[in-house]
Design a protein around this motif. Structure first.
Motif, PDB file in Angstrom:
ATOM      1  N   LEU A 289       1.001  -0.942  -0.054  1.00 49.31           N
ATOM      2  CA  LEU A 289      -0.079   0.005   0.047  1.00 49.31           C
ATOM      3  C   LEU A 289       0.978   1.338  -0.161  1.00 49.31           C
ATOM      4  CD1 LEU A 289      -3.160   0.298  -0.211  1.00 49.31           C
ATOM      5  CD2 LEU A 289      -2.986   0.228   2.494  1.00 49.31           C
TER       6      LEU A 289
ATOM      7  N   GLU B 236       1.209   3.935  -3.380  1.00 44.08           N
ATOM      8  CA  GLU B 236       0.495   4.899  -2.971  1.00 44.08           C
ATOM      9  C   GLU B 236       1.674   6.281  -3.268  1.00 44.08           C
ATOM     10  OE1 GLU B 236      -3.352   7.292   0.154  1.00 44.08           O
ATOM     11  OE2 GLU B 236      -1.853   5.514   0.353  1.00 44.08           O
TER      12      GLU B 236
ATOM     13  N   ASP C 183      -5.333  11.391   3.859  1.00 42.55           N
ATOM     14  CA  ASP C 183      -5.542  12.045   2.996  1.00 42.55           C
ATOM     15  C   ASP C 183      -5.065  10.984   1.918  1.00 42.55           C
ATOM     16  OD1 ASP C 183      -3.469  12.903   3.042  1.00 42.55           O
ATOM     17  OD2 ASP C 183      -3.043  14.372   1.942  1.00 42.55           O
ATOM     18  N   ALA C 184      -4.315  10.503   3.296  1.00 43.39           N
ATOM     19  CA  ALA C 184      -3.102   8.916   3.017  1.00 43.39           C
ATOM     20  C   ALA C 184      -4.541   7.908   2.525  1.00 43.39           C
ATOM     21  CB  ALA C 184      -2.235   9.175   3.091  1.00 43.39           C
ATOM     22  N   ILE C 185      -4.017   6.474   2.116  1.00 44.01           N
ATOM     23  CA  ILE C 185      -5.055   5.580   2.305  1.00 44.01           C
ATOM     24  C   ILE C 185      -4.973   4.851   2.758  1.00 44.01           C
ATOM     25  CG2 ILE C 185      -6.350   3.975   0.590  1.00 44.01           C
ATOM     26  CD1 ILE C 185      -5.947   4.837  -1.952  1.00 44.01           C
ATOM     27  N   PHE C 186      -3.142   5.046   2.731  1.00 45.18           N
ATOM     28  CA  PHE C 186      -2.025   3.898   4.232  1.00 45.18           C
ATOM     29  C   PHE C 186      -2.546   4.854   4.982  1.00 45.18           C
ATOM     30  CE2 PHE C 186       1.685   2.528   5.021  1.00 45.18           C
ATOM     31  CZ  PHE C 186       2.221   3.404   6.011  1.00 45.18           C
ATOM     32  N   MET C 187      -3.291   5.478   5.686  1.00 47.46           N
ATOM     33  CA  MET C 187      -2.664   6.446   6.714  1.00 47.46           C
ATOM     34  C   MET C 187      -4.121   6.245   7.499  1.00 47.46           C
ATOM     35  SD  MET C 187      -0.538   7.221   8.530  1.00 47.46           S
ATOM     36  CE  MET C 187       1.344   7.956   8.086  1.00 47.46           C
TER      37      MET C 187
ATOM     38  N   THR D 217      -6.481   3.583   6.115  1.00 42.81           N
ATOM     39  CA  THR D 217      -6.158   2.526   6.973  1.00 42.81           C
ATOM     40  C   THR D 217      -5.283   1.462   7.715  1.00 42.81           C
ATOM     41  OG1 THR D 217      -5.480   1.649   4.220  1.00 42.81           O
ATOM     42  CG2 THR D 217      -5.291  -0.433   5.287  1.00 42.81           C
TER      43      THR D 217
END
Lengths: 621, 120, 120
Positions: A9, A13, B10-14, B16
């Motif tokens: 991920l 990203e 704004d980050a999918i990473f964060m 998740t």
């Protein structure tokens, strides 16, 4: 925590962000004035930094952090962008891409020392915190217990050594304490806390009805609190003897107090008249004593309402930064005289006019960096907001070193409307102001979203005049524009000179009286076909009060006093029939009828109970 | 019943990661937002017990979102997620009404401690 | 209508229409007084004592200077005739005309009376 499962991920990203960084850099290089690209870059790099740090990829986080510093410095106009900057940023984005790929593949490489140094140098050193926290203690309070009287005490709070952002944590602790009482002092100061000038030991002085246990418990909810200790208030006093005891007073209460003092002054004035007529020594003596007491009280109440203008100024640095970013300009914003004090009620009203003028300066005054350089100026423009104290007034100055007002363009616009026969050479600053202060006026070729369609000077003018103040402009093409706002120190009570004309009495605020002289018919001359007086070798336009107000009554006496009015550097002579002395007047509201002339600034009730009109000096100039 | 949480980053990473930390600790992540505007909208529709809020986000930043949310709900429990060096922004967020903050890189224990403190 | 005051010395306001008599001090507050004689084009008589009728128009208060207050009337709706043209009085200022004990009276339209001269 096992973060390995997030690696894919992270990689996906990060790649997206890096690709958009390259795109944004290209766009930005094409048009260095376009600020959106910079904002997007900053967010992307910031996101990569956060993800890298969380994954434990220090190389990625480190590099991203340094890039972020540079972008932040650029964003705030602390450093300027040039060809080298773009080159450096492209290099850094490439390096960050490699670092991301390496880290995701499990090969954490070493950092590129040369790149690190270059980034740091370009950013001009580490950034500083800028937001101000002085208003923090103004927060909403709630008193939960009312069993005991509030008790003053000093609280020592120790933040854990391993906590991150201990300063912000300490501020959170102060906030928590405020839910149970009133915090009157904080050491180190909130500004120091925010800058992390803090060894983890925080002392606050507060009044609270809560018990020590309750206070300690609420403070601990701020988190990372190692210890809370209580000390006797006296130890604080010895530690910092210059600190005064303070309480907070609702502003409405001060307003009511001021109103009461105003009414007291009117009553005192009336008593003075009665005592003088009575020929009764004990009554005269008592009246004199009351006069002294009321004067002292008035001074104290006014002093208690005085607030440093810095409280209003502090919101502007941020505004200018944001504006310069939105407008793609580089603007340095300086503030002077933050400590000058003004009555709270005036201060509350002055923020809006200043906001309009500062926006105008940023939007219409300061040119784009390339335009400035072509004109032989530094790429960075400057806006100065300064306060200075004068006799009975305070001057607030908004200056920019921008393009100045284009008189030719202004005239062209006015001429189209068939309103002027002036030439750019003869168009005075006052004329300029009259034109640009017209509601809805705008000369901006493109009406930018910032100051909108002309709203600005007209709004500022109306607000300032409503405060009994004046607005002036000085503008020089290519050199910049300065707006001067002059406001009285306080609104409610004004010292005034009472003048008579044709049997009527008028009050002239003393703040605008430079001196009084005897009218000398031999000194009469003409200035642009209008009557003028020569006073101390200066030719002053002259107004006869009896003509102005169309007063009938007895013919004018042979000997006539003349009041020299002064607003800024402009003077005018006001010839009156007689001067009746000075009086503190309370400017009273009334529903003004239509057609009331602009030189009537308000009305008041005189010592003998009769209403009198207050003249607006600025409108006579 | 477990507490409901809205995660804004704004980050999918964060998002998740934070969602995982909280879900594992028994919280109910009822929504995610990737901008300040979305955060405000979702806060109004979901009425979560807790919000985690990133500071730097596109279109409307986290601080502005805190201000907007607190305008209608001063009691909103908002936990700021900040990066190192964002001291000034954290302080601004606290002034705007944020109840606590955590600093990236996240340690799950620190995040959960802060969440517990905010929820009281 | 708010109250009736005795005639008070008025301070003239320069530059405004003749129908404005000036400012008076009513227990420490300032009141703009309109001249009823001018407004209604009626001659002044030396024997009149004069009085000020305080009227409220919107949120503003004005004084209406009159020759004298004759009586208070409670006028039942049905005794008021439709407004009619009266010699010497601007019909726009007349709301209605009535008769009591054989004497005619006019119900003035205060809003219409004051509208042209009040501030904006």
């Amino acid at each position: 925590m096992d973060v390995a499962k997030y690696a894919a991920l992270f990689l996906a990203e990060s790649r997206e962000h890096l690709s958009s960084c390259n795109q944004l850099l290209l766009e930005w290089e094409q048009d260095p004035a376009a600020a959106d690209a910079l904002g997007g870059l900053f967010r992307s790099i910031h996101t990569i930094k956060g993800m890298g740090a969380t994954m434990g990829f220090t190389g990625v986080a480190e590099l991203a952090h340094r890039m972020e510093n540079l972008l932040d410095a650029l964003r705030h106009g602390l450093v300027t962008v040039d060809v080298g900057t773009f080159q450096l940023l492209f290099q850094a984005v490439d390096a960050l891409g490699r670092a991301v790929e390496d880290a995701a593949a499990g090969r954490e490489g070493g950092s590129d020392a040369a790149l690190t140094v270059a980034l740091e140098a370009a950013a001009g050193g580490p950034p500083e915190g800028v937001a101000d926290v002085a208003t923090l203690v103004e927060g909403k309070r709630q008193h939960r217990r009312s069993t005991d009287a509030p008790r003053g005490r000093s609280v020592l709070i120790v933040i854990r050594g391993d906590a991150v952002m201990r300063g912000a944590r300490a501020i959170l602790a102060v906030r928590r304490a405020e839910t149970l009482g009133v915090v009157s002092a904080v050491r180190p100061s909130l500004a120091q806390l925010e800058r992390e000038e803090f060894d983890g030991r925080l002392a606050i002085r507060m009044e609270s009805r809560a018990s020590d246990e309750e206070l300690a418990a609420i403070i601990r909810t701020a988190g990372e609190v190692e210890a809370v200790r209580f000390e006797e208030p006296s130890s604080w006093a010895t530690a910092e003897p210059e600190r005064h005891r303070q309480i907070r007073i609702d502003l409405d209460r001060l307003d009511r107090l001021m109103k009461q003092v105003g009414e007291l002054i009117v009553a005192k004035n009336q008593l003075g008249v009665m005592a003088a007529r009575s020929d009764d020594p004990p009554l005269t003596e008592l009246s004199d004593r009351i006069t002294r007491l009321v004067s002292g009280m008035q001074a104290e109440v006014i002093a208690s309402r005085m607030t440093p203008v810095g409280e209003v100024f502090e919101r502007f640095p941020r505004l200018v930064r944001d504006l310069s970013r939105d407008l793609g300009k580089r603007i340095r914003f300086d503030v002077e005289g933050e400590d000058i004090e003004l009555d709270r009620s005036i201060l509350d009203e002055i923020g809006d006019p200043l906001l309009h003028l500062i926006r105008n300066a940023a939007d219409h005054g300061i040119e784009a960096p390339d335009v400035r350089q072509q004109a032989g100026k530094s790429a960075e423009g400057r806006i100065l907001l300064a306060a200075t104290r004068e006799r009975n007034s305070v001057t607030l100055r908004v200056s920019d070193d921008g393009r100045g007002i284009d008189r030719a363009a202004l005239l062209a616009k006015v001429r189209r409307e068939g309103q002027s026969d002036a030439t750019p050479e003869t168009l005075s600053d006052d004329d300029v102001l009259r034109v640009i202060a017209r509601p809805g006026f705008s000369t901006a070729a493109t009406v930018s979203g910032v100051s909108g369609r002309g709203v600005g000077v007209d709004v500022a003018m109306t607000r300032v005049r409503a405060l009994g103040g004046t607005l002036e402009i000085r503008s020089e093409a290519g050199r910049g524009t300065t707006f001067l706002i002059r406001v009285p120190l306080t609104l409610a009570i004004v010292r005034a000179l009472l003048a008579e004309a044709g049997g009527e009495r008028y009050a002239v605020p003393l703040a605008y009286v430079a001196e009084t002289v005897e009218f000398d018919p031999r000194a009469v001359t003409a200035l642009r076909n209008r009557e003028a007086l020569v006073v101390r070798e200066q030719v002053l336009p002259t107004v006869h009060l009896r003509d102005l107000v169309n007063a009938g009554g007895r013919p004018a006496p042979a000997r006539r006093p003349t009041v020299i009015l002064e607003v800024g550097e402009r003077r005018t002579a006001l010839v009156v029939d007689a001067l009746l002395g000075q009086q503190d007047i309370v400017v009273a509201p009334f529903d003004a009828p239509r057609g009331m002339p602009p030189y009537v600034g308000g009305a008041t009730i005189l010592a003998d109970g009769a209403p009198a009109l207050v003249l607006d000096a600025a409108a006579l100039l | 019943m477990s507490h409901t949480v809205l995660v804004c980053d704004d980050a999918i990473f964060m998002r998740t990661m934070i969602s995982d930390i909280l879900a594992q600790a028994g919280f109910d992540v009822v929504g995610e937002a990737e901008s300040g505007t979305q955060a405000v909208e979702k806060y109004r529709s979901l009425k979560p017990d807790l919000v985690t809020m990133d500071i730097v986000m596109p279109d409307m930043g986290g601080i502005e979102a805190v201000r907007e949310i607190c305008k209608t709900d001063p009691e909103a429990k908002i936990l700021m997620c900040s990066a190192m060096g964002q001291q000034a922004l954290v302080v601004e967020a606290i002034q705007a009404g944020a109840k606590d903050f955590v600093v990236k890189p996240f340690q799950p224990s620190r995040v959960l401690e802060a969440v517990q403190r905010v929820l009281g | 209508m708010r109250e009736i005051l005795p005639r008070l010395p008025a301070t003239r306001i320069p530059g405004v229409v003749e129908a404005i008599e000036g400012l008076v001090n009513v227990r420490g507050t300032l009141l703009t007084v309109l001249d009823g004689h001018v407004l209604l084009s009626q001659p002044r008589r030396a024997e009149d004592e004069g009085a000020i009728v305080v009227v409220e128009v919107g949120s503003r208060r004005y004084g209406l200077g009159v020759a004298q207050v004759v009586d208070f009337l409670e006028v039942p709706e049905h005794s008021i005739a439709e407004r009619a043209d009266l010699p010497g009085i601007d019909a726009r200022l007349v709301k209605a005309v009535g008769i009591r004990d054989g004497v005619h009276f006019i119900v003035l339209d205060i809003d219409a009376l004051v509208a042209p001269i009040i501030g904006t």
